[in-house]
Each structure stands twice: as structure tokens, then as C-alpha cells.
Design a protein around this motif. Sequence first.
Motif, PDB file in Angstrom:
ATOM      1  N   VAL A  45       1.006  -1.204   0.113  1.00 57.93           N
ATOM      2  CA  VAL A  45      -0.095  -0.133  -0.322  1.00 57.93           C
ATOM      3  C   VAL A  45       0.947   1.143  -0.067  1.00 57.93           C
ATOM      4  O   VAL A  45       1.898   1.454   1.029  1.00 57.93           O
ATOM      5  N   MET A  46       0.753   1.881  -0.832  1.00 63.13           N
ATOM      6  CA  MET A  46       1.444   3.318  -1.106  1.00 63.13           C
ATOM      7  C   MET A  46       0.803   4.452  -0.818  1.00 63.13           C
ATOM      8  O   MET A  46      -0.472   4.718  -1.121  1.00 63.13           O
ATOM      9  N   VAL A  47       1.203   5.373   0.046  1.00 67.39           N
ATOM     10  CA  VAL A  47       0.765   6.529   0.284  1.00 67.39           C
ATOM     11  C   VAL A  47       1.630   7.896  -0.271  1.00 67.39           C
ATOM     12  O   VAL A  47       2.788   8.112   0.056  1.00 67.39           O
ATOM     13  N   ASP A  48       1.106   8.494  -1.127  1.00 69.05           N
ATOM     14  CA  ASP A  48       1.992   9.533  -2.000  1.00 69.05           C
ATOM     15  C   ASP A  48       1.330  10.894  -1.816  1.00 69.05           C
ATOM     16  O   ASP A  48       0.209  11.169  -1.631  1.00 69.05           O
ATOM     17  N   GLU A  49       2.195  11.947  -1.353  1.00 72.28           N
ATOM     18  CA  GLU A  49       1.941  13.207  -1.153  1.00 72.28           C
ATOM     19  C   GLU A  49       1.175  13.878  -2.600  1.00 72.28           C
ATOM     20  O   GLU A  49       1.604  13.535  -3.612  1.00 72.28           O
ATOM     21  N   ASP A  50       0.265  14.634  -2.180  1.00 71.91           N
ATOM     22  CA  ASP A  50      -0.256  15.444  -3.214  1.00 71.91           C
ATOM     23  C   ASP A  50      -1.020  16.682  -2.838  1.00 71.91           C
ATOM     24  O   ASP A  50      -0.737  17.008  -1.474  1.00 71.91           O
ATOM     25  N   TYR A  51      -1.518  17.442  -3.664  1.00 66.50           N
ATOM     26  CA  TYR A  51      -2.352  18.811  -3.389  1.00 66.50           C
ATOM     27  C   TYR A  51      -3.825  18.884  -3.944  1.00 66.50           C
ATOM     28  O   TYR A  51      -3.730  18.448  -5.172  1.00 66.50           O
ATOM     29  N   LYS A  52      -4.562  19.480  -3.055  1.00 70.56           N
ATOM     30  CA  LYS A  52      -5.984  19.669  -3.396  1.00 70.56           C
ATOM     31  C   LYS A  52      -6.184  21.089  -3.474  1.00 70.56           C
ATOM     32  O   LYS A  52      -5.637  21.662  -2.534  1.00 70.56           O
ATOM     33  N   ARG A  53      -6.769  21.579  -4.590  1.00 64.08           N
ATOM     34  CA  ARG A  53      -6.922  23.255  -4.345  1.00 64.08           C
ATOM     35  C   ARG A  53      -7.917  23.409  -3.498  1.00 64.08           C
ATOM     36  O   ARG A  53      -8.844  22.629  -3.169  1.00 64.08           O
ATOM     37  N   TYR A  54      -7.724  24.735  -2.728  1.00 63.70           N
ATOM     38  CA  TYR A  54      -8.616  25.127  -1.807  1.00 63.70           C
ATOM     39  C   TYR A  54      -8.745  26.422  -1.889  1.00 63.70           C
ATOM     40  O   TYR A  54      -7.843  27.376  -2.348  1.00 63.70           O
ATOM     41  N   TYR A  55     -10.056  26.900  -1.831  1.00 65.81           N
ATOM     42  CA  TYR A  55     -10.438  28.289  -1.941  1.00 65.81           C
ATOM     43  C   TYR A  55     -10.933  29.065  -0.635  1.00 65.81           C
ATOM     44  O   TYR A  55     -12.071  28.522  -0.201  1.00 65.81           O
ATOM     45  N   PRO A  56     -10.219  29.934  -0.083  1.00 60.49           N
ATOM     46  CA  PRO A  56     -10.567  30.400   1.156  1.00 60.49           C
ATOM     47  C   PRO A  56     -11.756  31.174   1.258  1.00 60.49           C
ATOM     48  O   PRO A  56     -12.467  31.205   2.286  1.00 60.49           O
ATOM     49  N   TYR A  57     -12.407  31.615   0.093  1.00 53.60           N
ATOM     50  CA  TYR A  57     -13.482  32.634   0.173  1.00 53.60           C
ATOM     51  C   TYR A  57     -14.758  31.808  -0.508  1.00 53.60           C
ATOM     52  O   TYR A  57     -15.558  32.648  -0.821  1.00 53.60           O
ATOM     53  N   GLY A  58     -14.619  30.667  -0.673  1.00 55.58           N
ATOM     54  CA  GLY A  58     -15.893  29.774  -1.097  1.00 55.58           C
ATOM     55  C   GLY A  58     -16.237  30.312  -2.266  1.00 55.58           C
ATOM     56  O   GLY A  58     -15.709  29.791  -3.482  1.00 55.58           O
ATOM     57  N   SER A  59     -17.392  30.827  -2.436  1.00 55.43           N
ATOM     58  CA  SER A  59     -18.228  31.457  -3.673  1.00 55.43           C
ATOM     59  C   SER A  59     -17.755  32.645  -4.356  1.00 55.43           C
ATOM     60  O   SER A  59     -18.178  33.273  -5.058  1.00 55.43           O
ATOM     61  N   LEU A  60     -16.698  33.400  -3.460  1.00 50.10           N
ATOM     62  CA  LEU A  60     -16.612  34.650  -3.824  1.00 50.10           C
ATOM     63  C   LEU A  60     -15.891  34.814  -5.383  1.00 50.10           C
ATOM     64  O   LEU A  60     -14.864  34.095  -5.603  1.00 50.10           O
ATOM     65  N   ALA A  61     -16.406  35.410  -6.391  1.00 49.15           N
ATOM     66  CA  ALA A  61     -15.829  35.506  -7.831  1.00 49.15           C
ATOM     67  C   ALA A  61     -15.562  34.181  -8.405  1.00 49.15           C
ATOM     68  O   ALA A  61     -14.781  34.075  -9.143  1.00 49.15           O
ATOM     69  N   SER A  62     -16.582  33.211  -8.071  1.00 41.89           N
ATOM     70  CA  SER A  62     -16.267  31.994  -8.484  1.00 41.89           C
ATOM     71  C   SER A  62     -16.281  31.684 -10.072  1.00 41.89           C
ATOM     72  O   SER A  62     -15.401  30.785 -10.439  1.00 41.89           O
ATOM     73  N   LYS A  63     -16.946  32.375 -10.852  1.00 38.26           N
ATOM     74  CA  LYS A  63     -16.718  32.261 -12.271  1.00 38.26           C
ATOM     75  C   LYS A  63     -15.942  32.972 -12.921  1.00 38.26           C
ATOM     76  O   LYS A  63     -15.399  32.724 -14.044  1.00 38.26           O
ATOM     77  N   VAL A  64     -15.004  33.845 -12.132  1.00 40.61           N
ATOM     78  CA  VAL A  64     -13.832  34.405 -12.562  1.00 40.61           C
ATOM     79  C   VAL A  64     -12.574  33.846 -12.219  1.00 40.61           C
ATOM     80  O   VAL A  64     -11.746  33.211 -12.876  1.00 40.61           O
ATOM     81  N   ILE A  65     -12.466  33.253 -10.861  1.00 41.51           N
ATOM     82  CA  ILE A  65     -11.387  32.519 -10.554  1.00 41.51           C
ATOM     83  C   ILE A  65     -11.273  31.076 -11.150  1.00 41.51           C
ATOM     84  O   ILE A  65     -10.434  30.669 -11.564  1.00 41.51           O
ATOM     85  N   GLY A  66     -12.515  30.419 -11.219  1.00 45.17           N
ATOM     86  CA  GLY A  66     -12.956  29.138 -11.836  1.00 45.17           C
ATOM     87  C   GLY A  66     -12.225  28.102 -10.710  1.00 45.17           C
ATOM     88  O   GLY A  66     -11.850  28.438  -9.513  1.00 45.17           O
ATOM     89  N   PHE A  67     -11.928  26.807 -11.137  1.00 36.95           N
ATOM     90  CA  PHE A  67     -11.599  25.877 -10.069  1.00 36.95           C
ATOM     91  C   PHE A  67     -10.573  24.950 -10.972  1.00 36.95           C
ATOM     92  O   PHE A  67     -10.543  24.718 -12.128  1.00 36.95           O
ATOM     93  N   ALA A  68      -9.958  24.061 -10.097  1.00 37.77           N
ATOM     94  CA  ALA A  68      -9.106  22.937 -10.633  1.00 37.77           C
ATOM     95  C   ALA A  68      -9.723  21.601 -10.414  1.00 37.77           C
ATOM     96  O   ALA A  68     -10.380  21.391  -9.382  1.00 37.77           O
ATOM     97  N   GLY A  69      -9.683  20.535 -11.191  1.00 39.51           N
ATOM     98  CA  GLY A  69     -10.331  19.438 -11.051  1.00 39.51           C
ATOM     99  C   GLY A  69      -9.530  18.608 -10.272  1.00 39.51           C
ATOM    100  O   GLY A  69      -8.646  18.708  -9.611  1.00 39.51           O
ATOM    101  N   GLY A  70     -10.146  17.162  -9.944  1.00 40.73           N
ATOM    102  CA  GLY A  70      -9.342  16.263  -9.168  1.00 40.73           C
ATOM    103  C   GLY A  70      -7.993  16.081  -9.395  1.00 40.73           C
ATOM    104  O   GLY A  70      -7.108  15.515  -8.684  1.00 40.73           O
ATOM    105  N   ASP A  71      -7.309  16.026 -10.761  1.00 43.75           N
ATOM    106  CA  ASP A  71      -5.990  15.864 -11.142  1.00 43.75           C
ATOM    107  C   ASP A  71      -5.375  17.424 -11.226  1.00 43.75           C
ATOM    108  O   ASP A  71      -4.248  17.364 -11.641  1.00 43.75           O
ATOM    109  N   ASN A  72      -6.077  18.281 -10.412  1.00 43.91           N
ATOM    110  CA  ASN A  72      -5.266  19.615 -10.287  1.00 43.91           C
ATOM    111  C   ASN A  72      -5.245  20.367 -11.577  1.00 43.91           C
ATOM    112  O   ASN A  72      -4.505  21.240 -11.744  1.00 43.91           O
ATOM    113  N   GLN A  73      -5.875  20.038 -12.784  1.00 44.88           N
ATOM    114  CA  GLN A  73      -5.688  20.789 -13.863  1.00 44.88           C
ATOM    115  C   GLN A  73      -7.110  21.926 -13.868  1.00 44.88           C
ATOM    116  O   GLN A  73      -8.092  21.493 -13.497  1.00 44.88           O
TER     117      GLN A  73
END
Length: 577
Positions: free
Chosen positions: A140-168
Motif C-alpha cells: 500500500v503506497m501513500v503518496d503526497e499530493d495537493y488539493k486546490r482550496y478556495y478560502p472565500y468559497g463562492s467569492l468571484a467563483s466564475k472568474v477564479i474558476g476551479f481545478a479538477g481532481g487531477d489539479n488541472q
Amino acid sequence: MRNCKTAQKQRIFFVFVIVILCSFLLSARLVYLMVIKADHYAKKAKEVQQRERAIKAERGKIYDRNGILIAANKPVSTISVIHNQIKDKETVIRNLSVLLDIDEEKVRKRVEKKSSREKIKSNVEKNISDQIRKLNMAGVMVDEDYKRYYPYGSLASKVIGFAGGDNQGILGLEATYDSMLAGQDGSILTSTNARGIEIEGAVENRIEPVAGNDLYCSLDVNLQKFAQQEADKVMKAKKAKNVRIIMMNPQDGQIYAMVNLPEFDLNDPYKTDQKVQLSEKGTQDYLNQKWRNHCVSDTYEPGSTFKVITAASALEANVVKLNDTFQCPGYKVVEDRRIRCHKTTGHGTETFVQGVQNSCNPVFMEVGARLGTERLFQYLQKFGVLEKTGIDLSGEAATIMHQKKNVGAVELATMTFGQSFQLTPLRLLTSVSAVINGGRLVTPHVGVCMENIQQSYVRKLKYKEKADVLSSQTSETMKEILASVVSEGSGKKAAVSGYDVGAKTGTSEKLPRSSNKYIASTLGFAPAKNPIVLAIVLIDEPEGIYYGGQIAAPVISKLLDNALPYLGAKRSVQKKK
């Protein structure tokens, strides 16, 4: 006998030639494999002898204009299994199923799959991955990764956009600047034996990841928050379909705030909020609409706010003077059409300036006739109305305009007051910027610069600017006229105590006309003589009163009242309490 010997010699010679030829071909093949293809097969050998595990690069962060973090990274892990290294299959299946909250059968299929590496789950929270790591389960391998996090939730959501599960990057700034934000993954190379099992004590070759570049943008968290609050208030009060707000610097095109209500939670972008179960296509259609940036991607008839462009064009072309007089009986007959003014009883005799203040349609129809189709289209081209703005956000819609050859007297008349064609709110605001900034057509944008501290790298983003769209004299005149719209005309409710404000209101009827649905809008800027902020408000399908001067202008007043002192503009008089 002699002939027999000769035949035998020929056969021996033939065999000799074949042996030589085969030896040559084998030698050539060996040279090809050992010299020419040496690198290729060395790489293949390494793939057999080594196992490579990716080390995810940290995605670049996004900051607002004041250095406030608006898109960050949260440490997570990716859990995977290596079939050949698993010693206690049932324990692995049971523990991973419980800790990762995955059906046991799904985990079993992945654990039993004979592959070099099988991913079980990504974006696993740190506290869960720590528990898995402590169990020390072989394979069983446990590898470091990163997940995008947005401190202000819905603030300017359609301008900032978001990254998917693969961080793209999927949407907004995250998608536009994805290649620069993404960084470069690293890797860990581990030696394995012939069965693919990692050799204990073997030295690991580690290639460190390179973090992505950070993006500094023109959005202002404080202005965006206030704009969203005001949009939410008016949307609820008027039970509107949606509310759009843009605030920008007309001098350089930097976007301070862009609101598209309703917004969505960037930390949970795939939430549907639907009580009825949707099909896969229905879900995707719902999400596409939910993520849509209406300020950039949707067109509308601008109505009277477009009169700013018509007035500026007419003054620049010298077809009208400020004191030219016009008659408004409440309508104007153009060919076989009777086109009315919003004041059906008419404005009577009025000057051109009063026509702008009163937002009088007959005045603008007369001005449009003086301009003519050819010259009007020349100015539409100059002001960029016929082109996209080039903003650094995807999905920008183009203006829907008549073909010049099809514009008759009726089409020309309706175009002058913003009907019979469509553009985006952003396109209108950008064109108006050229009217009030001295005649420069700027490119609206959100990205300001990219920075990478590790590499001591800073790149300022550059955007196109078109000079001499309008003379500085016409620009000064238009600013004075639009300021008088607030002090004396239809834009009184856009006024701000202690500041000179310029504005233009608008009310456009949606298609089909029989639907009785409207978009109320107002654009405003201040200080009038040297604008540092230009804003537009659109209220889509409000209930009850739907005139822009009545319901959108007060929102402009509040936005400017908040923004001007914040941006450093001093009040000329003390604000009354």
C-alpha cells in the motif's frame, strides 16, 4: 567427374556466401541494437528494473491585487496498491474499504488487479492518509499530493474558476493560466527485482517537483465582497433571475470585481442542488449553466446605456452640437414604423445635452440619421463594438450585429438607442472606457503578473491598447454630459455625496417583446473628471418596477460610495449622516 567437382564447389561457395551474408546481417543488427537503439533499450531495461512514482508539484497560488490569497493548496494524499508486494490481501481490502469509505468489492477489484500500480483513491485528507501510513501494510503506497482550496468559497467563483481532481484548471483564471500555474511533477525511482517487487535497502533516485508560478490578479477581495452583497440584496428585493456587476479601472482595463449571481461554491463545484435525479447529460448541462460567466459569455440588448457610444460618435463626427435643438412629441415615425420614446407624452423642445439627460429616443434617432450607416459602423469598429474584448477569461461571446448592407432606416434608428443588436456587458463597459479615458481602447483583464519565488521569476502580463479612438476634447465633453445626467437628468439615483459621478441608465425589453421581461441597467463612473472606477449593474427580469434609473442606479451609487474612498479618492464635501 570434373563436372561433379565443379558443382560441389559452386554449392560450397553458395553456402559460404550465405553464411557471410547472414553474419553481416547479424552484425548489422547487433550494431543497430547496441549502438543506435542503445538509449531506447536502456530506458526499457530501467522500466523493468525500476518503478517510478510521481511526486505532485504544488500548483501556483492566486492572489488578489492586495496580496490576499484567493486560491491555495491543501496537502492531501493519493492511495494506491502494488499487487506483487501485497502480503495480506484481505487485511488491505478491509482496512482501505473502511478508512477510505469505498465499497469493499470495488477495493477488491483494484487490489486483485495484476498491474504494476493501481490507484485506489486520490485527494485523501491528511488525517486519513496518516492512519493508513501507520498501519504499515505491505503493497500500500501513500503518496503526497495537493488539493486546490478556495478560502472565500463562492467569492468571484466564475472568474477564479476551479481545478479538477487531477489539479488541472477547469474554469476561469485556473483554466486560462493553467500551464503556468501547474508546475512540473517530480518522481521517485525505486529498484525492483524480476518479479517487480521493490528491493529493500535499495537507493531511491528522487527528482524534486517544481512548484507552479503564482498569479497576482486585479480582483479586489473587499470590492468583490461588497459588490456581491449589493447584488444579493437587489436580487432578493426584485426577485430577479440574475444580477451582474462589473467594476473596472477605465484607465488600464483592470477588473476590480465581477459578480455573476447566483455564484457557486468553488470548494464543491459539482454540487447540483437538484431534488430530481438528473441524467448524465442533464447533470452536465446543469453544471455548465451554473458555471457560466454571464458578464463575459452572454449577450443582451444594451438599451439606453449604448447611447453613450452613439453620442460620442456623433460629437466626434461633428454632426451635432451641444446646443442643437430637437423636438420630441413622444415618438418618431421612421419609414412605416412609429417608434416611441419612453416618455409617451414627449419631452417637447430640448437640446442635444438635454436629450442625453432625458435619454430621449427621438433625439438619438435624429442623431443617428445624421451620422448615417457608414459612419456609425466606422465608429462601432473604432470602439471595438464589433470585436471581442480579448479578456483573459474563456468563453467570451461576440457581438450580434446587423450586416451593414442590411441596415435600413428603421435598423439604424433602433441601433442608436441600443436595440436590435446584442453585446456582452463587458464589451459595452470596455467601449465606454474609451469614451471617458481620453480615447484609448484598453483590453479588460484580470491577470496582472506571474511570480515564482524559488526561481526569482516575475513576469508582468501585457495587454493590447489602441490609441486615438476618440479625441481628448470629445472625451472631456462626454464626461461633462454624463455627469449632468446624474446632476440634472435620469441618473439622479446614481449620485454619491462628495463626488462628481457620471452615469447612463438603461432599460431593455427582452425578446420576444410580448414576454414583458426586462433588463434594468446603469453604468456609472467617478470621479467624473478623472475616473478611477467604472461600473455596470444589470438586473435581469426584475419584478415590479423595472426601470434602470429606478432600481439599478441606486446600486451604482452604493458601489461607488464604497469604492471611491477605498481607492483613495477624496470627498469634496463631508458626507451627510
